[in-house]
Each structure stands twice: as structure tokens, then as C-alpha cells.
Design an enzyme around this catalytic site. Structure first.
Site, mmCIF file in Angstrom:
data_model
loop_
_atom_site.group_PDB
_atom_site.id
_atom_site.type_symbol
_atom_site.label_atom_id
_atom_site.label_comp_id
_atom_site.label_asym_id
_atom_site.label_seq_id
_atom_site.Cartn_x
_atom_site.Cartn_y
_atom_site.Cartn_z
ATOM 1 C CG HIS A 28 -1.923 -1.051 1.308
ATOM 2 N ND1 HIS A 28 -1.877 -2.052 2.251
ATOM 3 C CD2 HIS A 28 -3.007 -1.291 0.540
ATOM 4 C CE1 HIS A 28 -2.919 -2.856 2.067
ATOM 5 N NE2 HIS A 28 -3.616 -2.424 1.040
ATOM 6 C CD GLN A 52 -14.156 -5.818 -1.371
ATOM 7 O OE1 GLN A 52 -14.458 -4.636 -1.503
ATOM 8 N NE2 GLN A 52 -12.965 -6.275 -1.720
ATOM 9 C CE LYS A 138 -3.082 -9.018 -3.558
ATOM 10 N NZ LYS A 138 -3.899 -9.817 -2.683
ATOM 11 C CG ASP A 139 -6.314 -7.412 -5.495
ATOM 12 O OD1 ASP A 139 -6.607 -8.552 -5.137
ATOM 13 O OD2 ASP A 139 -5.811 -6.567 -4.716
HETATM 14 O O1 PAF Z 1 -8.381 -4.036 -3.148
HETATM 15 C C1 PAF Z 1 -9.024 -3.741 -2.129
HETATM 16 O O2 PAF Z 1 -8.458 -3.560 -1.054
HETATM 17 C C2 PAF Z 1 -10.537 -3.610 -2.216
HETATM 18 O O3 PAF Z 1 -11.075 -4.560 -3.075
HETATM 19 C C3 PAF Z 1 -11.012 -2.201 -2.573
HETATM 20 C C4 PAF Z 1 -10.564 -1.784 -3.963
HETATM 21 C C5 PAF Z 1 -10.488 -1.212 -1.547
HETATM 22 C C6 PAF Z 1 -12.541 -2.143 -2.540
HETATM 23 O O4 PAF Z 1 -13.048 -2.462 -1.282
#
Ligand code: PAF
Length: 252
Positions: A28, A52, A138-139
Site C-alpha cells: 500500500h 465483497q 496483484k488484484d
Molecule cells: O483491493 C481492495 O483492497 C478492495 O477490493 C477495494 C478496492 C479497496 C474495494 O473495497
């Protein structure tokens, strides 16, 4: 937060959003440093988005470290750490559903996951109206979904991807890694090396190679492996923790 952001924008400042679910780590911090280069005001949002998660247990166990988050965000250059208590009214009834990029891979194995992501990201975009938003690669599928939603909804927001930040042994940094015990953490390192080794086999051989390598690695349960858009993408479980990774994969 919305007032502050609108005021910044009116005074000509470029606002950059780094959306997170807290439990910040060096990955981050890299996104925040990148954000700093892309604008004048960096907002890091920290919100564990309930919609989510497919498993309530996973949601409840999501790591939380608010005081450390504040330090990491500040040290990396964030102007604001935005921690909304709740982003859903009790009678909220609006969803954002992306119907193409969210098919397959994590979308197949985590029903409604990307609906939750697309909805909360749209809410954050609505609150902050940022010029730029930075997401970690990563995502990868999440990047693809958010890029598509920004394009399809004509949102004047530049979505920037930032390369995956890894631990020394190659494991992609993730807040979920905090939940691995020492043995599982070691296995997670081997998982990351396996994904890298498999990707080196090229698009045609990568899937089979990863399956072969992971059959030998007891304690790592492969959820899916796919080659798409020139990337090898995979997810696996190590104990109670779901790990995802992707690597560029040549046309060998
Ligand atoms: O990648 C994440 O941490 C989450 O999926 C996000 C983009 C903050 C949405 O909740």
C-alpha cells in the site's frame, strides 16, 4: 470528505485516491508514493467492505490495525486517511454490476465479489470525485473490472495500475498474509515461486506446470489457474487463507 475534496478540486488541486481495506503494508505504501507523484492531494480510504466478502467469517477476520495504518499512510505521503464508518444506508438498494471482466477467475469462485467491489469503488469515486485512482496489480481482475466500469460509466477518473510489491521470497504482499502461521507463511513463499516458475513455461504450458508443482506441495490447495491476456492468474488456499497471484506469461 466530499466537501474537502470538492474544495481542493475547485482550487485546482489534483486529487488522487488509493482505495484500501486497511491493514496497510509496504505494498500500500508503494501505491501511496505513486499517488503522490500523480497529484496534489492523496486520500487513502480504509473501509472493510462487507459486500465483497462471500464468507462472513472471512469478513469478520479481516485484519484491522488502525493506529499502524495512520502511521504508514502518513509516512508514505497521504494527506488524509479516510475511514468511513459505513458506506451503505440500511435501505441501500443500488448495485454496480460489471458483466464481462468480472466473469471467470475470482468472479467464478467468489460469487458477487466484484459486484461488491464495483459498488464500493463507485461510492468512493462519488464521494471523492478523484482525478486519479491507484490500484495494485496483484488484484489484476479487480483492475480490469474498475477500468471497465470507469470507461462504461464515463467517469472522468484515470485508473492507474501499480505493479505488485513482493516479499523477499516472492510472495505478493497482502493484508491476508498476516493470518498465516509460520509454516503456512513458508508454504505461501513456495506457492509464489511455483507461480513464477509456471509462468516461465509460457502460455501453452503454464497451467499444467503449476498444477504439477502444486501437487507436490502439500498444504497448498489450488482453486483455479488460468492464462488470460498474457498473464498466468491463480488462486490457492493455504490453511484458512486464500492467496491470489499473477505473472506475465510469454508465448513460448
Ligand atoms: O483491493 C481492495 O483492497 C478492495 O477490493 C477495494 C478496492 C479497496 C474495494 O473495497
Amino acid at each position: 470528505m466530499q466537501k474537502a475534496s470538492l474544495q481542493w478540486r475547485r482550487s485546482g488541486k489534483r486529487v488522487v485516491l488509493v482505495p484500501t481495506m486497511g491493514a496497510l503494508h509496504e505494498g500500500h505504501a508503494a501505491l501511496i508514493r505513486r499517488a503522490k507523484q500523480l497529484g496534489d492531494r492523496v486520500v487513502v480510504s480504509s473501509y472493510v467492505n462487507p459486500t465483497q466478502f462471500n464468507q462472513n467469517k472471512d469478513y469478520r477476520r479481516y485484519p484491522k490495525r488502525p493506529s499502524q495504518d495512520a502511521k504508514i499512510a502518513k509516512a508514505a505521503g497521504a494527506d488524509v486517511l479516510f475511514r468511513p464508518a459505513q458506506l451503505y444506508a440500511p435501505d441501500a438498494s443500488t448495485w454496480v454490476v460489471e458483466m464481462d471482466q468480472s466473469k471467470g477467475r475470482c468472479g467464478k469462485h467468489r460469487p458477487n465479489h466484484f459486484r461488491g467491489v464495483a459498488t464500493v469503488v463507485t461510492k468512493l469515486f462519488g464521494i471523492l470525485q478523484p482525478d486519479v485512482a491507484v490500484f495494485g496489480e496483484k488484484d489484476l481482475q479487480q483492475c480490469e473490472v474498475v477500468e471497465r466500469l470507469a470507461r462504461d460509466l464515463f467517469l472522468p477518473i484515470r485508473v492507474v495500475r501499480h505493479p505488485t510489491v513482493r516479499e523477499k521470497d516472492g510472495l505478493a504482499m497482502s493484508s491476508r498474509n498476516l493470518r498465516l502461521n509460520p509454516h503456512q507463511r513458508e508454504l505461501a513463499g513456495f506457492w509464489a515461486l511455483s507461480v513464477r516458475a509456471a509462468a516461465r513455461k509460457g502460455a501453452a504450458g503454464a497451467r499444467a506446470h503449476l498444477k504439477k508443482l502444486l501437487r507436490r506441495l502439500k498444504g497448498v490447495r489450488l482453486e483455479y489457474v488460468e492464462v488470460t491476456g498474457g498473464y498466468l492468474c491463480a488462486a490457492a488456499w493455504v490453511g484458512p487463507v486464500r492467496l491470489i497471484d499473477n505473472r506475465k506469461c510469454g508465448m513460448k
